[in-house]
Write an enzyme that holds these catalytic residues in place. Structure first.
Site, PDB file in Angstrom:
ATOM      1  N   HIS A 176      48.744   8.648 -14.199  1.00 11.48           N
ATOM      2  CA  HIS A 176      48.398   9.425 -15.478  1.00 11.48           C
ATOM      3  C   HIS A 176      47.462  10.127 -14.944  1.00 11.48           C
ATOM      4  O   HIS A 176      46.531  10.508 -15.805  1.00 11.48           O
ATOM      5  CB  HIS A 176      48.366   8.909 -16.668  1.00 11.48           C
ATOM      6  CG  HIS A 176      49.575   8.307 -17.370  1.00 11.48           C
ATOM      7  ND1 HIS A 176      50.060   8.091 -18.569  1.00 11.48           N
ATOM      8  CD2 HIS A 176      51.000   8.156 -16.562  1.00 11.48           C
ATOM      9  CE1 HIS A 176      51.143   7.784 -18.847  1.00 11.48           C
ATOM     10  NE2 HIS A 176      51.823   7.689 -17.742  1.00 11.48           N
ATOM     11  N   ASP A 195      45.797  10.377 -19.636  1.00 14.47           N
ATOM     12  CA  ASP A 195      45.032   9.204 -20.193  1.00 14.47           C
ATOM     13  C   ASP A 195      44.922   7.900 -19.112  1.00 14.47           C
ATOM     14  O   ASP A 195      44.498   7.008 -19.589  1.00 14.47           O
ATOM     15  CB  ASP A 195      45.805   8.798 -21.524  1.00 14.47           C
ATOM     16  CG  ASP A 195      46.994   8.176 -21.133  1.00 14.47           C
ATOM     17  OD1 ASP A 195      47.380   8.050 -20.069  1.00 14.47           O
ATOM     18  OD2 ASP A 195      47.732   7.634 -22.014  1.00 14.47           O
ATOM     19  N   ARG A 260      48.348  12.723 -23.502  1.00 18.91           N
ATOM     20  CA  ARG A 260      48.643  11.653 -22.693  1.00 18.91           C
ATOM     21  C   ARG A 260      48.902  11.923 -21.201  1.00 18.91           C
ATOM     22  O   ARG A 260      47.963  11.344 -20.470  1.00 18.91           O
ATOM     23  CB  ARG A 260      50.207  11.164 -23.242  1.00 18.91           C
ATOM     24  CG  ARG A 260      50.658   9.738 -22.675  1.00 18.91           C
ATOM     25  CD  ARG A 260      51.851   9.209 -23.426  1.00 18.91           C
ATOM     26  NE  ARG A 260      52.447   8.025 -22.933  1.00 18.91           N
ATOM     27  CZ  ARG A 260      53.132   7.820 -21.722  1.00 18.91           C
ATOM     28  NH1 ARG A 260      53.720   8.812 -21.278  1.00 18.91           N
ATOM     29  NH2 ARG A 260      53.361   6.484 -21.441  1.00 18.91           N
ATOM     30  N   ALA A 301      52.930  10.342 -31.373  1.00 17.08           N
ATOM     31  CA  ALA A 301      53.870  10.675 -30.085  1.00 17.08           C
ATOM     32  C   ALA A 301      55.137  11.828 -30.759  1.00 17.08           C
ATOM     33  O   ALA A 301      55.614  11.578 -31.647  1.00 17.08           O
ATOM     34  CB  ALA A 301      54.409   9.629 -29.499  1.00 17.08           C
ATOM     35  N   TYR A 303      56.046  14.499 -33.148  1.00 11.02           N
ATOM     36  CA  TYR A 303      55.925  14.934 -34.666  1.00 11.02           C
ATOM     37  C   TYR A 303      55.284  13.774 -35.271  1.00 11.02           C
ATOM     38  O   TYR A 303      55.709  12.583 -34.979  1.00 11.02           O
ATOM     39  CB  TYR A 303      57.145  15.427 -35.082  1.00 11.02           C
ATOM     40  CG  TYR A 303      57.891  16.501 -34.417  1.00 11.02           C
ATOM     41  CD1 TYR A 303      57.105  17.796 -34.401  1.00 11.02           C
ATOM     42  CD2 TYR A 303      59.073  16.431 -33.721  1.00 11.02           C
ATOM     43  CE1 TYR A 303      57.806  18.775 -33.761  1.00 11.02           C
ATOM     44  CE2 TYR A 303      59.634  17.272 -33.017  1.00 11.02           C
ATOM     45  CZ  TYR A 303      58.916  18.526 -32.898  1.00 11.02           C
ATOM     46  OH  TYR A 303      59.690  19.548 -32.283  1.00 11.02           O
ATOM     47  N   ASP A 305      56.022  11.422 -37.578  1.00 10.80           N
ATOM     48  CA  ASP A 305      57.359  11.378 -38.449  1.00 10.80           C
ATOM     49  C   ASP A 305      57.586   9.857 -38.491  1.00 10.80           C
ATOM     50  O   ASP A 305      58.535   9.541 -39.068  1.00 10.80           O
ATOM     51  CB  ASP A 305      58.435  12.063 -37.742  1.00 10.80           C
ATOM     52  CG  ASP A 305      58.715  11.811 -36.339  1.00 10.80           C
ATOM     53  OD1 ASP A 305      57.876  10.733 -35.628  1.00 10.80           O
ATOM     54  OD2 ASP A 305      59.326  12.488 -35.565  1.00 10.80           O
ATOM     55  N   GLU A 341      52.363   6.226 -37.308  1.00 10.33           N
ATOM     56  CA  GLU A 341      51.774   7.417 -36.915  1.00 10.33           C
ATOM     57  C   GLU A 341      50.920   7.996 -38.399  1.00 10.33           C
ATOM     58  O   GLU A 341      50.048   8.897 -38.168  1.00 10.33           O
ATOM     59  CB  GLU A 341      52.884   8.311 -36.397  1.00 10.33           C
ATOM     60  CG  GLU A 341      53.255   8.133 -35.089  1.00 10.33           C
ATOM     61  CD  GLU A 341      54.363   9.146 -34.622  1.00 10.33           C
ATOM     62  OE1 GLU A 341      54.500   9.316 -33.463  1.00 10.33           O
ATOM     63  OE2 GLU A 341      55.116   9.481 -35.578  1.00 10.33           O
TER      64      GLU A 341
HETATM   65 CA   LIG Z   1      56.621  10.953 -33.488  1.00 12.32          CA
END
Ligand SMILES: [Ca+2]
Ligand SMILES: [Ca+2]
Ligand SMILES: [Ca+2]
Length: 492
Positions: A176, A195, A260, A301, A303, A305, A341
């Site tokens: 990464h 990251d 990320r 990660a 939205y 949600d 989240e």
């Molecule tokens: Ca999400």
């Protein structure tokens, strides 16, 4: 030397490589899309392109850009070279070997490349910018950092010389690194730092630093360790632009944070900056990058949600130490703290423009078709580059490919494809569904365009895993380390 691909010069890829409907002659049929705002008619589909392999067996090409000399300029990650390739016949001319570069893993070596817009314009600024990992440990141990270096091109010898370090001591990893380098329309350098692959696999006990911000003391000490998980903006001499955002009380090279693995970066209409980045198992992201904004990783990660992702912080494992644990990509041991989240709140948080792809909670990530290469079957597609495809502004000579104006093009490692995402007129939203083109059994790493924007050049990884031709996963790449040409033909 021109190496013929199994599917070259036919003007038509074999049916199994194509997503779209196949006509009776075995050729793909262009899929009509809704007309765009300019009324150009249906967008050109892949039946409108001929395909050709220009060369192969490059040493993990990472970046490809069209040069003012009519050559394709590439970085090769593992040979540590910048190479120029003549598109007509694939003739290769190495321009420099970055001997200081250190490469031993799957994502390190010579990485980023950006050409100064004045290159070969007779203005005395024949500059080429290169990024690479190097080892700061003088002994047998390896301690990677990343450097951005400027070279000067000499057209007489066709070589790069006069190395000058722009910035050194950026975070470096074997995972990464991200490492997309872009010369901005504002004469600044933009650079993505991933990251570092922390909090997973062999680096599971190293915490992700994408939310950590440099202090004024860090900046004074030129300590760039907190630049992991950031998009940077630099003056051409490596200094900090005076108009960079002040974030948490300090101005640094940091332009945006909470990233990320952003491998794609491009400017769109009116200087809007877009980036894409790899998600974990779901939620690769396409983002509009705004100064000082927080893109959420690792708390969010995609939205915010609470769907199919939690932040499992291995380095904070207690009472069992992280070092005592076995890595598990699905269900960490109970000693690893898990955060939803929705527990994250930040005034500068920005949600993505689009995700590839968001799945519901409880989604079964295990797919027997992918065997021990499970990650290939996860919903993510591993976006590896991003390129703005401008509208022609009514000039037929700049018309490009019909219907493609004001789109974003992104290559993917998994499923070896080009995704075309149509933007709204103001560039702030996406129109319709992404269109998937040029799917082959390869890992697409980056893309360059000819000046008339009618020929696309895609580089592929030399080895690795991708989606198989009929589903599942495979290690048998069709065009290893290649440049593939997709040439638009309006004869259809
Ligand atoms: Ca999400
Ligand atoms: Ca060493
Ligand atoms: Ca994000």
């Amino acid at each position: 030397m021109l190496t013929a691909a199994p599917w070259s010069s036919t003007g038509c890829a074999p049916a199994e490589h194509l997503d779209g409907p196949i006509g009776s002659d075995g050729h793909a049929v262009a899929v009509d899309e809704p007309d765009d705002e300019e009324g150009e008619g249906p967008a050109a589909g892949e039946a409108s392109f001929t395909t050709r392999e220009i060369t192969r067996d490059l040493a993990y090409p990472m970046r490809i850009v069209w040069g003012p000399d009519g050559h394709l300029w590439l970085t090769e990650r593992t040979s540590k070279q910048v190479v120029r390739v003549r598109p007509q016949d694939g003739l290769r001319t190495p321009a420099v070997t970055v001997t200081e570069a250190f490469q031993s893993g799957g994502q390190d070596g010579v990485l980023g490349l950006a050409l100064h817009p004045d290159l070969l314009q007779g203005k005395g600024r024949d500059y080429v910018y290169v990024s690479y990992t190097y080892d700061v440990d003088p002994g047998a141990a390896v301690d990677r950092r990343t450097k951005i270096r400027r070279y000067t091109y000499d057209p007489a010898t066709e070589t790069l010389g006069s190395p000058l370090d722009v910035i050194a001591g950026l975070p470096g990893s074997d995972d990464h690194n991200s490492a997309r380098l872009l010369f901005g329309i504002d004469q600044k350098l933009y650079y993505t730092v991933g990251d570092q692959g922390n909090n997973q696999f062999g680096r599971k006990c190293l915490s992700i630093r994408a939310q950590e911000l440099p202090t004024a003391a860090d900046v004074a000490a030129q300590d760039w360790a907190k630049y992991a998980g950031k998009i940077l903006r630099l003056n051409l001499d490596g200094s900090i632009p005076g108009d960079n955002p002040q974030i948490a009380g300090a101005r640094s090279h940091v332009y945006s944070y909470g990233h990320r693995n952003p491998q794609g970066l491009t400017f769109g209409l009116g200087g809007m900056l877009y980036a894409n980045e790899h998600g974990p198992k779901s939620d690769d992201e396409l983002n509009v990058i705004l100064p000082g904004k927080n893109y959420g990783w690792p708390h969010v990660a995609g939205y915010q949600d609470d769907q199919a992702y939690t932040y499992d912080n291995w380095s904070a494992s207690s009472p069992d130490s992280c070092e005592s644990l076995w890595w598990n990509d699905y269900t960490p041991p109970p000693s690893v703290p898990r955060q939803q989240e929705s527990a994250f709140s930040h005034p500068d948080f920005e949600e993505p423009l689009l995700t590839f792809f968001t799945v519901p909670s409880g989604y079964n990530y295990f797919d027997p078709a992918c065997g021990f290469l499970q990650y290939i079957c996860w919903p993510t597609i591993a976006p590896s580059s991003l390129h703005y495809y401008p509208a022609g502004n009514g000039n037929p000579a700049e018309a490009g490919i019909p219907g493609w104006g004001n789109s974003l093009l992104m290559t993917t490692l998994k499923k070896g494809a080009l995704y075309r995402v149509k933007l709204s007129t103001n560039g702030e939203s996406v129109v319709g569904e992404p269109v998937v083109l040029f799917k082959t059994t390869n890992r697409y790493r980056d893309l360059a365009m000819s000046p008339d924007r009618r020929t696309l050049y895609v580089i592929t990884d030399t080895a690795g895993n991708t989606s198989g031709p009929t589903g599942g996963a495979t290690t048998a790449l069709e065009n290893p380390g290649a440049i593939l040409e997709f040439k638009y033909t309006d004869s259809n």
